[in-house]
Design an enzyme around this catalytic site. Sequence first.
Site, PDB file in Angstrom:
ATOM      1  N   ARG A  83       0.855  -1.181   0.000  1.00 37.37           N
ATOM      2  CA  ARG A  83       0.000   0.000   0.000  1.00 37.37           C
ATOM      3  C   ARG A  83       0.895   1.236   0.000  1.00 37.37           C
ATOM      4  O   ARG A  83       1.463   1.594   1.022  1.00 37.37           O
ATOM      5  CB  ARG A  83      -0.883  -0.034   1.256  1.00 37.37           C
ATOM      6  CG  ARG A  83      -2.021   0.964   1.271  1.00 37.37           C
ATOM      7  CD  ARG A  83      -2.639   1.059   2.668  1.00 37.37           C
ATOM      8  NE  ARG A  83      -1.794   1.882   3.538  1.00 37.37           N
ATOM      9  CZ  ARG A  83      -1.689   1.712   4.848  1.00 37.37           C
ATOM     10  NH1 ARG A  83      -2.334   0.758   5.467  1.00 37.37           N
ATOM     11  NH2 ARG A  83      -0.911   2.510   5.574  1.00 37.37           N
ATOM     12  N   HIS A 140      -3.405   4.558   4.756  1.00 38.31           N
ATOM     13  CA  HIS A 140      -4.556   3.658   4.825  1.00 38.31           C
ATOM     14  C   HIS A 140      -5.793   4.335   4.223  1.00 38.31           C
ATOM     15  O   HIS A 140      -6.452   3.801   3.345  1.00 38.31           O
ATOM     16  CB  HIS A 140      -4.797   3.248   6.274  1.00 38.31           C
ATOM     17  CG  HIS A 140      -6.174   2.754   6.538  1.00 38.31           C
ATOM     18  ND1 HIS A 140      -6.732   1.705   5.836  1.00 38.31           N
ATOM     19  CD2 HIS A 140      -7.128   3.179   7.395  1.00 38.31           C
ATOM     20  CE1 HIS A 140      -7.970   1.504   6.265  1.00 38.31           C
ATOM     21  NE2 HIS A 140      -8.226   2.392   7.195  1.00 38.31           N
ATOM     22  N   TYR A 191       4.010   5.284  11.554  1.00 41.85           N
ATOM     23  CA  TYR A 191       4.306   3.891  11.888  1.00 41.85           C
ATOM     24  C   TYR A 191       5.194   3.171  10.881  1.00 41.85           C
ATOM     25  O   TYR A 191       5.515   2.009  11.057  1.00 41.85           O
ATOM     26  CB  TYR A 191       2.995   3.110  12.107  1.00 41.85           C
ATOM     27  CG  TYR A 191       1.976   3.262  10.986  1.00 41.85           C
ATOM     28  CD1 TYR A 191       2.113   2.539   9.801  1.00 41.85           C
ATOM     29  CD2 TYR A 191       0.880   4.114  11.119  1.00 41.85           C
ATOM     30  CE1 TYR A 191       1.192   2.676   8.774  1.00 41.85           C
ATOM     31  CE2 TYR A 191      -0.054   4.258  10.097  1.00 41.85           C
ATOM     32  CZ  TYR A 191       0.103   3.531   8.926  1.00 41.85           C
ATOM     33  OH  TYR A 191      -0.811   3.661   7.912  1.00 41.85           O
TER      34      TYR A 191
END
Lengths: 380, 328
Positions: free
Chosen positions: A256, A260, A269
């Site tokens: 990805r 998100h 993160y």
Amino acid sequence: MRKIIANFEVPYLQILNENGKFDEKDLPKISEENLKKMYEFMILTRVFDDKAWKLQRQGRLGTYAQMKGQEACQIGSAFALEKNDLIFPAFRENGIFMIKGVLPEMLFRYWAGDERGMQIPSKINIFPISITVGSHLPHAVGAAMAFKYLEQKNVSVVYFGDGATSEGDFHEAMNFAGVYKSPCIFICENNQWAISVPVKEQTASQTIAQKAIAYGFPGIQVDGNDLFSVYKATSEAVARARKGEGPTLIECFTYRIGDHTTSDDSKRYRSENEVREWEKKDPIIRFENYLLQKKIINPALIGKIKSESEAQIERAVSLAESAKPQSPTEMFNYLYQDLTSNLKEQMEQSKRENKVITKNVGASERAVENAGVVGELEEA
Amino acid sequence: MSNMNMVEALNDALRLEMKRDKNIVLIGEDVGEEGGVFRVTDGLAKEFGNERVMDSPLAESGIVGTSIGMAVVGLKPICEIQFEGFIFPAIDQLVSHASRIRNRSRGRFSVPMVVRCPIGGGIKALEHHSDSPESYFVHTPGLKVVMPSGPYDAKGLLTSAIRDPDTVIFFEPKKIYRAIKEEVPSESYAIPLGKAHVIKEGKDVTLIAYGAWVKTAKEVVEQMKNVDIELIDLRTLSPLDTETIIDSVQKTGKCVIVQESPRTLGLASEIIARINEKAFYSLEAPIERVTGFDTIVPLRLHEEYYLPSVEKISNAIEKVMKNAKGLS
């Protein structure tokens, strides 16, 4: 006595590698015309995705789940299906909606908060977006069970992420599919991240593909950034399913590239280096280089395809934004086939209560702004 | 016409509907050879084959989730959840999907399926086998909830549920699976959903019950010769037949509601709210409700202590009658 009673292998498929190398004999047979079409859809999907992100930043869309980097998983697999095959998407499958024939203006409307964007025309066999993670997998299995019972040759295909494989419904769906030998294809777009949780913390399994073995059917991991691998694995799974040989799990190993959703900040993160490394494996560039090498496309055609996609997406945005708004009372109309007297009463009450707001469109827009950030999507 | 208990009447409804429509399939735990733990599907696997009467893996979400998938592509699945206490793994499928797919797709897809499930106490069973979770489903927009009170109604209501275009949760009160025998027509018949049944007209007080407690309420009507009770069986819990309730309360001015489930936010709460909205000025006394407590249903030794009874219902009626006199 102690002995080995079973041995298993987990196949991996890569046809066109990240350096553009391939073995001619591994290439699936796809006509030049279709290769061009696949490329066009990959570009259209990327342009859609970039545009949607920008529109969200401008306050013209709600929360949006980007799919950048996963184009090969989507276009490669969807291209291996027939018109009557039924697709059950999660929420990052905009490319699949478009390849099935859902217009980008419909998708923009959905992401802008208009439910009519998911009113899929009756000839297009794709289910609406499913937001809750993993709970749509049993639907695909049920549809496949029905196809089998009705002696139709269709297959069902369900898309989900690595996060979904932790859900109980993943287990139940895979188990049912195995037990009933359903013509169902499970496509896991393993994009490495479920919001902030890396796949290593999602499962102790070395691969997701191997999980299929426990349910009694094949699983395969493919290079999810290689269109050919995804297409070939899906074609094989579809052929198996149509022959009555049951389900297959395809793990598309991908990444990805984006956050998100537009409400997420992945810098919190994961390292930007990791993202840069994966950007080098961009599925579109890899496929584009192949097509250039084979002289199926040329730089001028690439430019043309890109500008046409951009124009199409711009048109879609203006069509979406100029669509007549639906009446808010539509919310009452789709609970049951027929409006119940209780709902009818509430609908009338809602009109009286909201008289002030509906008179003044600006007020309802302000009400949305005041509601703050639209809720997060859970990561698949 | 033959004399049947509710298990036989339900079985009869399933058989007749399966004969009528070959797209009806049954799926659930032990519904095949075993005929279901209460024998509601007895003999159906033999008659219609294992492709139509499917013994499923032991997974409630899977049963309901795959049934949703079957329903959206044109089958009419009737799934069985073995006990109401086991329905919770399937709640996600019902609340997040079955109830919403018509709305989510703006009418393109719908989920015409029936979820059959035994409900309630009174059979001295284990934990999770005596609960009354109907309110969760009544509270969910997009689901219909039905609960029959005897064999005749069970057959007619299940037939309607099967023919309904929406998802219907069909709760079967296990206390009366075999406790009532009635004359049931051998041919197929449908009792409309969404309509309550005025079992007995009366002018003094409206007594509302559903499921297993209609039988008990009838006993109360028999015993209390001095009060002219109007007895209403809700039959369908969602959508609730407000009109029949309001018409009755406007006539009697008094109301007692019986519900086995925990008191808070049970059916009685909603009925009282609707009476408050539509018939407040007809009331001659505060409404009484006879309900389970906001506790876990006790195991067999103290189950009766929790459940409604003839005595508890009679006392509530006497109280309402007395209060009404006090007010007039």
